[in-house]
Design a protein around this motif. Structure first.
Motif, PDB file in Angstrom:
ATOM      1  N   LEU A  24       0.817  -1.217   0.000  1.00  0.00           N
ATOM      2  CA  LEU A  24       0.000   0.000   0.000  1.00  0.00           C
ATOM      3  C   LEU A  24       0.851   1.267   0.000  1.00  0.00           C
ATOM      4  CD1 LEU A  24      -2.688  -0.983   2.675  1.00  0.00           C
ATOM      5  CD2 LEU A  24      -2.958  -0.981   0.186  1.00  0.00           C
ATOM      6  N   LYS A  25       2.156   1.131   0.206  1.00  0.00           N
ATOM      7  CA  LYS A  25       3.025   2.293   0.301  1.00  0.00           C
ATOM      8  C   LYS A  25       2.960   3.121  -0.975  1.00  0.00           C
ATOM      9  CE  LYS A  25       7.685   3.708   1.676  1.00  0.00           C
ATOM     10  NZ  LYS A  25       9.025   3.258   2.100  1.00  0.00           N
ATOM     11  N   GLY A  26       2.798   4.441  -0.812  1.00  0.00           N
ATOM     12  CA  GLY A  26       2.745   5.347  -1.948  1.00  0.00           C
ATOM     13  C   GLY A  26       1.372   5.475  -2.571  1.00  0.00           C
ATOM     14  N   LYS A  27       0.401   4.710  -2.082  1.00  0.00           N
ATOM     15  CA  LYS A  27      -0.943   4.753  -2.638  1.00  0.00           C
ATOM     16  C   LYS A  27      -1.852   5.637  -1.786  1.00  0.00           C
ATOM     17  CE  LYS A  27      -0.629   0.143  -4.718  1.00  0.00           C
ATOM     18  NZ  LYS A  27      -1.223  -1.214  -4.795  1.00  0.00           N
ATOM     19  N   CYS A  28      -2.980   5.976  -2.352  1.00  0.00           N
ATOM     20  CA  CYS A  28      -3.993   6.744  -1.630  1.00  0.00           C
ATOM     21  C   CYS A  28      -4.804   5.779  -0.767  1.00  0.00           C
ATOM     22  CB  CYS A  28      -4.899   7.478  -2.609  1.00  0.00           C
ATOM     23  SG  CYS A  28      -4.043   8.693  -3.633  1.00  0.00           S
ATOM     24  N   VAL A  29      -4.425   5.670   0.480  1.00  0.00           N
ATOM     25  CA  VAL A  29      -5.046   4.718   1.395  1.00  0.00           C
ATOM     26  C   VAL A  29      -6.073   5.438   2.254  1.00  0.00           C
ATOM     27  CG1 VAL A  29      -4.653   3.094   3.289  1.00  0.00           C
ATOM     28  CG2 VAL A  29      -2.972   3.296   1.434  1.00  0.00           C
ATOM     29  N   ALA A  48      -3.582  10.591  -0.190  1.00  0.00           N
ATOM     30  CA  ALA A  48      -5.022  10.819  -0.380  1.00  0.00           C
ATOM     31  C   ALA A  48      -5.419  12.234   0.000  1.00  0.00           C
ATOM     32  CB  ALA A  48      -5.820   9.798   0.437  1.00  0.00           C
ATOM     33  N   ARG A  49      -4.733  12.801   0.982  1.00  0.00           N
ATOM     34  CA  ARG A  49      -5.081  14.150   1.436  1.00  0.00           C
ATOM     35  C   ARG A  49      -4.851  15.195   0.363  1.00  0.00           C
ATOM     36  NH1 ARG A  49      -3.129  14.142   7.827  1.00  0.00           N
ATOM     37  NH2 ARG A  49      -3.981  12.079   8.284  1.00  0.00           N
ATOM     38  N   LYS A  50      -3.969  14.901  -0.576  1.00  0.00           N
ATOM     39  CA  LYS A  50      -3.719  15.838  -1.672  1.00  0.00           C
ATOM     40  C   LYS A  50      -4.954  16.027  -2.544  1.00  0.00           C
ATOM     41  CE  LYS A  50       1.219  14.697  -1.888  1.00  0.00           C
ATOM     42  NZ  LYS A  50       2.306  14.071  -2.697  1.00  0.00           N
ATOM     43  N   TYR A  51      -5.894  15.084  -2.466  1.00  0.00           N
ATOM     44  CA  TYR A  51      -7.132  15.174  -3.250  1.00  0.00           C
ATOM     45  C   TYR A  51      -8.254  15.853  -2.458  1.00  0.00           C
ATOM     46  CZ  TYR A  51      -5.020  12.010  -6.647  1.00  0.00           C
ATOM     47  OH  TYR A  51      -4.197  11.442  -7.597  1.00  0.00           O
ATOM     48  N   GLY A  52      -7.933  16.346  -1.277  1.00  0.00           N
ATOM     49  CA  GLY A  52      -8.940  17.021  -0.467  1.00  0.00           C
ATOM     50  C   GLY A  52      -9.703  16.107   0.459  1.00  0.00           C
ATOM     51  N   ILE A  53      -9.261  14.873   0.589  1.00  0.00           N
ATOM     52  CA  ILE A  53      -9.942  13.909   1.455  1.00  0.00           C
ATOM     53  C   ILE A  53      -9.521  14.157   2.904  1.00  0.00           C
ATOM     54  CG2 ILE A  53     -10.212  11.441   1.969  1.00  0.00           C
ATOM     55  CD1 ILE A  53      -9.593  10.955  -1.037  1.00  0.00           C
ATOM     56  N   LEU A  65     -13.687  11.887  -5.214  1.00  0.00           N
ATOM     57  CA  LEU A  65     -12.503  12.736  -5.335  1.00  0.00           C
ATOM     58  C   LEU A  65     -11.287  11.951  -5.795  1.00  0.00           C
ATOM     59  CD1 LEU A  65     -12.866  14.901  -2.089  1.00  0.00           C
ATOM     60  CD2 LEU A  65     -13.148  15.694  -4.446  1.00  0.00           C
ATOM     61  N   CYS A  66     -11.237  10.675  -5.402  1.00  0.00           N
ATOM     62  CA  CYS A  66     -10.042   9.863  -5.690  1.00  0.00           C
ATOM     63  C   CYS A  66     -10.466   8.424  -5.980  1.00  0.00           C
ATOM     64  CB  CYS A  66      -9.085   9.930  -4.502  1.00  0.00           C
ATOM     65  SG  CYS A  66      -7.509   9.096  -4.754  1.00  0.00           S
ATOM     66  N   PRO A  67     -10.948   8.143  -7.200  1.00  0.00           N
ATOM     67  CA  PRO A  67     -11.452   6.801  -7.538  1.00  0.00           C
ATOM     68  C   PRO A  67     -10.398   5.703  -7.414  1.00  0.00           C
ATOM     69  CG  PRO A  67     -12.102   8.426  -9.192  1.00  0.00           C
ATOM     70  CD  PRO A  67     -11.092   9.086  -8.313  1.00  0.00           C
ATOM     71  N   GLN A  68      -9.123   6.067  -7.523  1.00  0.00           N
ATOM     72  CA  GLN A  68      -8.065   5.064  -7.446  1.00  0.00           C
ATOM     73  C   GLN A  68      -7.664   4.729  -6.021  1.00  0.00           C
ATOM     74  OE1 GLN A  68      -7.714   8.222  -8.250  1.00  0.00           O
ATOM     75  NE2 GLN A  68      -5.640   9.023  -7.947  1.00  0.00           N
ATOM     76  N   ALA A  69      -8.310   5.342  -5.036  1.00  0.00           N
ATOM     77  CA  ALA A  69      -7.953   5.115  -3.634  1.00  0.00           C
ATOM     78  C   ALA A  69      -8.225   3.672  -3.222  1.00  0.00           C
ATOM     79  CB  ALA A  69      -8.736   6.059  -2.727  1.00  0.00           C
ATOM     80  N   VAL A  70      -7.428   3.211  -2.277  1.00  0.00           N
ATOM     81  CA  VAL A  70      -7.607   1.868  -1.711  1.00  0.00           C
ATOM     82  C   VAL A  70      -8.304   2.029  -0.362  1.00  0.00           C
ATOM     83  CG1 VAL A  70      -6.466  -0.231  -0.923  1.00  0.00           C
ATOM     84  CG2 VAL A  70      -5.499   1.071  -2.842  1.00  0.00           C
TER      85      VAL A  70
END
Length: 355
Positions: A24-29, A48-53, A65-70
């Motif tokens: 999961l490292k480097g991913k939007c978790v 993930a926070r970079k997308y406003g989450i 906001l971030c469809p690719q998030a895990v």
């Protein structure tokens, strides 16, 4: 002059999940409910926070906001075990430790167990000890009171260490955006900005009578902290009479679906606080502030001492629906439990964090 350290773990839940699953490292978790559920975000990685989450956001909105998030479910038992490891590290340096949550605490190291006069050195040692023990990073703030230590810990996240001294207090606070002041929420910050108070310098230039007339007792707090004044002690033990949380809305609400969605978010926050303190409630109460600032509170007993999400939401929803004047808009909603049972059954420790 006191020497206070504020330690704040970096994206705590998400960082533990990444530690346990390095892929999961480097991913939007995102730690929270799934996007197709009514769940909310408990926390998320910095990617993930970079997308406003942010925490408290609905999982569906986070996914938009971030469809690719895990999305991963939280594991409270593990979070609590790691928190106990971290707290043990704190107590190697001082017994004056005030935990604020699983991932945050104040330490008074004015006098300490290693007889080290330099609080910054102690903060560096604590950061290294936490990394060596847990492979997790934290941010530390060092100052001469709790408010400033808290502000300092936010200045260089993640994995930062900042110091606020009497000499640089004014420089740091004057340039700080008003919404970054601990104790000033989104609604109050928006109100201040309309008054032309956009940063610490603007706040400093307001006299005490103005702040009190516009913000009540909180005005005294604002007047003092922007001047670096905070006399609160680090509290090591306390027994709460109630546990609660509330939210003042940016826009008054009158749609039942919106109100119930906010109630669900509050229940999520409430059960996390109960889990952190290892307690259950014997009754539940709600607080409603209408758009004319009238406040009502209503309570009822629970069928048994509990910290169960479904039960708390069921009874809170009943209280809300039976006591809300549907012809009026709601400015603030709160929920809490009282008559606390401090002896949490052992089986409750096995629960994962409810999301």
């Amino acid at each position: 002059m006191k020497k206070i350290i504020h330690i704040d773990m970096d994206a705590y839940f998400a960082s533990i999940e990444i530690r346990e699953n390095p892929s999961l490292k480097g991913k939007c978790v995102i730690v929270g409910g799934l996007p197709d559920s009514r769940g909310v975000v408990a926390t998320c990685s910095y990617e993930a926070r970079k997308y406003g989450i942010h925490s408290g956001m609905s999982s569906y909105q986070a996914w938009k906001l971030c469809p690719q998030a895990v999305f991963v479910h939280g594991h409270f038992k593990l979070y609590k075990e790691v928190s106990e490891q971290i707290r043990a590290i704190f107590h190697q340096y001082t017994d004056l430790v005030e935990p604020m949550s699983l991932d945050e605490a104040y330490l008074d190291v004015t006098e300490n167990k290693i007889n080290e006069p330099d609080a910054v050195k102690i903060a560096r040692l604590i950061k290294q000890d936490i990394w060596n023990t847990t492979q997790l990073t934290c941010s530390a703030g060092v100052s001469y009171n709790k408010f400033l230590a808290k502000i300092a810990s936010e200045l260089q996240k993640p994995d930062g260490l900042s110091v606020i001294t009497p000499e640089n207090t004014r420089e740091i606070l004057f340039s700080l955006p008003i919404e970054k002041f601990y104790g000033i929420g989104k609604v109050t910050a928006a109100r201040m900005k309309k008054m032309g108070i956009k940063n610490g310098e603007d706040l400093y230039n307001q006299d005490l009578s103005f702040l009190i007339s516009n913000f009540g007792k909180a005005g005294v707090y604002y007047y003092q902290v922007v001047r670096g004044i905070d006399d609160r002690e680090v509290i090591t033990e306390f027994e709460p009479k109630t546990v609660s949380c509330e939210n003042t809305f940016e826009k008054d609400l009158d749609d039942i679906n919106d109100i119930l969605a906010e109630l669900e978010k509050l229940i999520e926050r409430l059960i996390n606080r109960l889990a952190f303190q290892g307690i259950m409630g014997k009754n539940i109460f709600i607080k409603i502030k209408y758009d004319n600032f009238e406040v009502i509170t209503r309570s009822c007993p629970l069928p048994e001492p509990t910290a169960d999400r479904a039960i708390l939401y069921e009874y809170a929803e009943k209280l809300l629906l039976s006591n809300w004047d549907h012809s009026r808009k709601i400015r603030l909603l709160g929920v809490g439990v009282g008559k606390l049972d401090l002896e949490r059954p052992e089986k409750e420790e096995q629960l994962e964090i409810p999301i």
